[in-house]
Design a protein around this motif. Structure first.
Motif, PDB file in Angstrom:
ATOM      1  N   GLN A  55       0.838  -1.214   0.000  1.00 35.21           N
ATOM      2  CA  GLN A  55       0.000   0.000   0.000  1.00 35.21           C
ATOM      3  C   GLN A  55       0.866   1.255   0.000  1.00 35.21           C
ATOM      4  OE1 GLN A  55      -3.362   0.344   2.714  1.00 35.21           O
ATOM      5  NE2 GLN A  55      -3.324  -1.879   3.012  1.00 35.21           N
ATOM      6  N   GLY A  56       1.913   1.240   0.834  1.00 31.71           N
ATOM      7  CA  GLY A  56       2.806   2.399   0.914  1.00 31.71           C
ATOM      8  C   GLY A  56       3.484   2.683  -0.410  1.00 31.71           C
ATOM      9  N   TYR A  57       3.958   1.608  -1.039  1.00 28.58           N
ATOM     10  CA  TYR A  57       4.656   1.746  -2.333  1.00 28.58           C
ATOM     11  C   TYR A  57       3.694   2.257  -3.408  1.00 28.58           C
ATOM     12  CZ  TYR A  57       7.009   0.267  -6.645  1.00 28.58           C
ATOM     13  OH  TYR A  57       7.572   0.236  -7.896  1.00 28.58           O
ATOM     14  N   LEU A  58       2.493   1.678  -3.443  1.00 29.81           N
ATOM     15  CA  LEU A  58       1.504   2.098  -4.449  1.00 29.81           C
ATOM     16  C   LEU A  58       1.036   3.527  -4.194  1.00 29.81           C
ATOM     17  CD1 LEU A  58      -0.513  -1.236  -4.688  1.00 29.81           C
ATOM     18  CD2 LEU A  58       0.844  -0.213  -6.524  1.00 29.81           C
ATOM     19  N   ALA A  59       0.899   3.900  -2.912  1.00 30.24           N
ATOM     20  CA  ALA A  59       0.485   5.273  -2.573  1.00 30.24           C
ATOM     21  C   ALA A  59       1.508   6.272  -3.114  1.00 30.24           C
ATOM     22  CB  ALA A  59       0.339   5.422  -1.061  1.00 30.24           C
ATOM     23  N   GLU A  60       2.794   5.941  -2.986  1.00 21.69           N
ATOM     24  CA  GLU A  60       3.856   6.825  -3.526  1.00 21.69           C
ATOM     25  C   GLU A  60       3.745   6.944  -5.043  1.00 21.69           C
ATOM     26  OE1 GLU A  60       7.863   5.812  -2.385  1.00 21.69           O
ATOM     27  OE2 GLU A  60       7.237   5.505  -0.305  1.00 21.69           O
ATOM     28  N   LEU A  61       3.527   5.810  -5.708  1.00 20.11           N
ATOM     29  CA  LEU A  61       3.399   5.836  -7.173  1.00 20.11           C
ATOM     30  C   LEU A  61       2.200   6.667  -7.603  1.00 20.11           C
ATOM     31  CD1 LEU A  61       4.101   2.143  -8.317  1.00 20.11           C
ATOM     32  CD2 LEU A  61       5.634   4.096  -8.457  1.00 20.11           C
ATOM     33  N   LEU A  62       1.077   6.503  -6.889  1.00 26.64           N
ATOM     34  CA  LEU A  62      -0.139   7.241  -7.240  1.00 26.64           C
ATOM     35  C   LEU A  62       0.066   8.740  -7.059  1.00 26.64           C
ATOM     36  CD1 LEU A  62      -2.900   4.950  -5.676  1.00 26.64           C
ATOM     37  CD2 LEU A  62      -2.310   5.168  -8.081  1.00 26.64           C
ATOM     38  N   GLU A  63       0.773   9.107  -5.990  1.00 28.67           N
ATOM     39  CA  GLU A  63       1.029  10.521  -5.717  1.00 28.67           C
ATOM     40  C   GLU A  63       1.812  11.168  -6.860  1.00 28.67           C
ATOM     41  OE1 GLU A  63       3.071  12.845  -2.093  1.00 28.67           O
ATOM     42  OE2 GLU A  63       1.978  11.017  -1.529  1.00 28.67           O
ATOM     43  N   GLU A 112     -11.609   0.116   0.002  1.00 32.06           N
ATOM     44  CA  GLU A 112     -11.050   1.342   0.587  1.00 32.06           C
ATOM     45  C   GLU A 112     -10.050   0.948   1.674  1.00 32.06           C
ATOM     46  OE1 GLU A 112     -14.860   3.301   1.487  1.00 32.06           O
ATOM     47  OE2 GLU A 112     -14.245   4.825   0.032  1.00 32.06           O
ATOM     48  N   LEU A 113      -8.773   1.078   1.351  1.00 32.46           N
ATOM     49  CA  LEU A 113      -7.719   0.711   2.291  1.00 32.46           C
ATOM     50  C   LEU A 113      -7.200   1.964   2.996  1.00 32.46           C
ATOM     51  CD1 LEU A 113      -5.893  -1.789  -0.063  1.00 32.46           C
ATOM     52  CD2 LEU A 113      -7.527  -2.335   1.726  1.00 32.46           C
ATOM     53  N   ASP A 114      -6.311   1.777   3.955  1.00 31.83           N
ATOM     54  CA  ASP A 114      -5.801   2.923   4.725  1.00 31.83           C
ATOM     55  C   ASP A 114      -5.121   3.959   3.833  1.00 31.83           C
ATOM     56  OD1 ASP A 114      -6.701   1.696   6.952  1.00 31.83           O
ATOM     57  OD2 ASP A 114      -4.768   0.838   7.529  1.00 31.83           O
ATOM     58  N   LYS A 115      -4.301   3.481   2.905  1.00 33.26           N
ATOM     59  CA  LYS A 115      -3.475   4.413   2.130  1.00 33.26           C
ATOM     60  C   LYS A 115      -3.941   4.628   0.696  1.00 33.26           C
ATOM     61  CE  LYS A 115       0.440   3.035   4.956  1.00 33.26           C
ATOM     62  NZ  LYS A 115       1.555   2.124   5.079  1.00 33.26           N
ATOM     63  N   LEU A 170      -9.377 -14.098  -7.345  1.00 35.13           N
ATOM     64  CA  LEU A 170      -8.450 -13.317  -6.506  1.00 35.13           C
ATOM     65  C   LEU A 170      -8.477 -13.776  -5.044  1.00 35.13           C
ATOM     66  CD1 LEU A 170      -9.035  -9.752  -7.991  1.00 35.13           C
ATOM     67  CD2 LEU A 170      -6.885 -11.023  -8.016  1.00 35.13           C
ATOM     68  N   GLU A 171      -9.263 -14.821  -4.746  1.00 36.13           N
ATOM     69  CA  GLU A 171      -9.272 -15.377  -3.388  1.00 36.13           C
ATOM     70  C   GLU A 171      -7.846 -15.776  -3.013  1.00 36.13           C
ATOM     71  OE1 GLU A 171     -11.358 -16.127  -0.770  1.00 36.13           O
ATOM     72  OE2 GLU A 171     -12.788 -14.809  -1.730  1.00 36.13           O
ATOM     73  N   GLU A 172      -7.426 -15.394  -1.832  1.00 36.87           N
ATOM     74  CA  GLU A 172      -6.098 -15.731  -1.292  1.00 36.87           C
ATOM     75  C   GLU A 172      -4.944 -15.051  -2.028  1.00 36.87           C
ATOM     76  OE1 GLU A 172      -5.533 -19.937  -0.749  1.00 36.87           O
ATOM     77  OE2 GLU A 172      -7.435 -20.157   0.282  1.00 36.87           O
ATOM     78  N   ALA A 173      -5.259 -14.081  -2.888  1.00 35.29           N
ATOM     79  CA  ALA A 173      -4.182 -13.357  -3.584  1.00 35.29           C
ATOM     80  C   ALA A 173      -3.468 -12.441  -2.593  1.00 35.29           C
ATOM     81  CB  ALA A 173      -4.760 -12.543  -4.736  1.00 35.29           C
ATOM     82  N   VAL A 174      -2.177 -12.265  -2.817  1.00 32.72           N
ATOM     83  CA  VAL A 174      -1.379 -11.389  -1.956  1.00 32.72           C
ATOM     84  C   VAL A 174      -0.589 -10.427  -2.837  1.00 32.72           C
ATOM     85  CG1 VAL A 174       0.465 -11.259  -0.234  1.00 32.72           C
ATOM     86  CG2 VAL A 174      -1.129 -13.173  -0.176  1.00 32.72           C
ATOM     87  N   VAL A 175      -0.759  -9.136  -2.552  1.00 36.57           N
ATOM     88  CA  VAL A 175       0.063  -8.114  -3.210  1.00 36.57           C
ATOM     89  C   VAL A 175       1.050  -7.631  -2.154  1.00 36.57           C
ATOM     90  CG1 VAL A 175       0.080  -5.906  -4.446  1.00 36.57           C
ATOM     91  CG2 VAL A 175      -1.897  -7.439  -4.664  1.00 36.57           C
ATOM     92  N   ASP A 176       2.335  -7.740  -2.467  1.00 34.77           N
ATOM     93  CA  ASP A 176       3.347  -7.404  -1.471  1.00 34.77           C
ATOM     94  C   ASP A 176       4.452  -6.589  -2.114  1.00 34.77           C
ATOM     95  OD1 ASP A 176       4.586  -7.345   0.981  1.00 34.77           O
ATOM     96  OD2 ASP A 176       5.421  -9.368   0.853  1.00 34.77           O
TER      97      ASP A 176
END
Length: 201
Positions: free
Chosen positions: A17-25, A66-69, A82-88
């Motif tokens: 989330q942090g990494y994607l938030a930076e990219l989106l910004e 809607e996630l935190d970031k 997408l069940e059990e999918a992990v984005v890391d």
């Protein structure tokens, strides 16, 4: 009209989330989100994709997470896959890498009551073939005999490989029988050592 629901079985880690938030910004677009979808879901060719989603680019049937970031739109048709999918995101000296693991992308989750063929295919496509893909190899289930022997075709980089008999077949058989105890064994479709039906003995 997009619907907002609780996380439907996909885990987007804090670091991702942090990494994607930076990219989106960096995109400098008000309200930009991320969209996750699977192309050709339920097939061996399924690909899990993550893309920027500017306001208005989402599909009306998308599910909003809607996630935190960040906000994430999930393609409705991809949800079961997408069940059990992990984005890391794993940071390293080179900057880091975003990974998406979706074990059910190639076929929806199977359980102990699923047909034997489905369970074999699921293990082949979710556990065994991803490791062979680096070598251009792939294993397919050709048929399941009445004796519950799985006839497999070793394709791509595995075909004609000297190691196919020893390492691969042993490893594949061990994995499949561990996961599916009622399976009697496996046989390569090109296995000529089986002379049970041969005319001359």
């Amino acid at each position: 009209m997009t619907t907002t629901i609780e996380a439907p079985g996909i885990d987007i880690t804090d670091s991702a989330q942090g990494y994607l938030a930076e990219l989106l910004e960096k995109q400098n677009v008000e309200g930009i989100a991320v969209r996750i979808f699977i192309t050709q879901p339920g097939t061996p060719y399924a690909e899990t994709c993550l893309a920027y989603c500017r306001p208005g680019e989402e599909e009306p049937t998308d599910v909003l997470l809607e996630l935190d970031k960040i906000n994430v739109y999930l393609d409705k048709n991809s949800l079961a896959f997408l069940e059990e999918a992990v984005v890391d995101f794993n940071a390293d000296r080179m900057g880091g890498q975003l990974t998406i693991k979706a074990p059910n992308a190639k076929m929806p989750k199977v359980n102990a009551d699923s047909p034997l063929e489905d369970r074999i295919n699921y293990i082949l496509y979710s556990e065994i073939n991803p490791g062979l893909a680096a070598h251009g190899g792939e294993i397919k289930l050709v048929e399941l005999t009445e004796q519950k022997v799985a006839i497999l075709a070793f394709g791509g980089g595995c075909q004609g490989c000297a190691a196919v008999d020893l390492t691969l077949k042993d490893g594949v058989e061990k994995t499949l029988i561990e996961r599916i105890p009622e399976l009697a064994g496996i046989r390569d479709v090109t296995d000529h050592t089986d002379t049970t039906n041969a005319y001359y003995r």
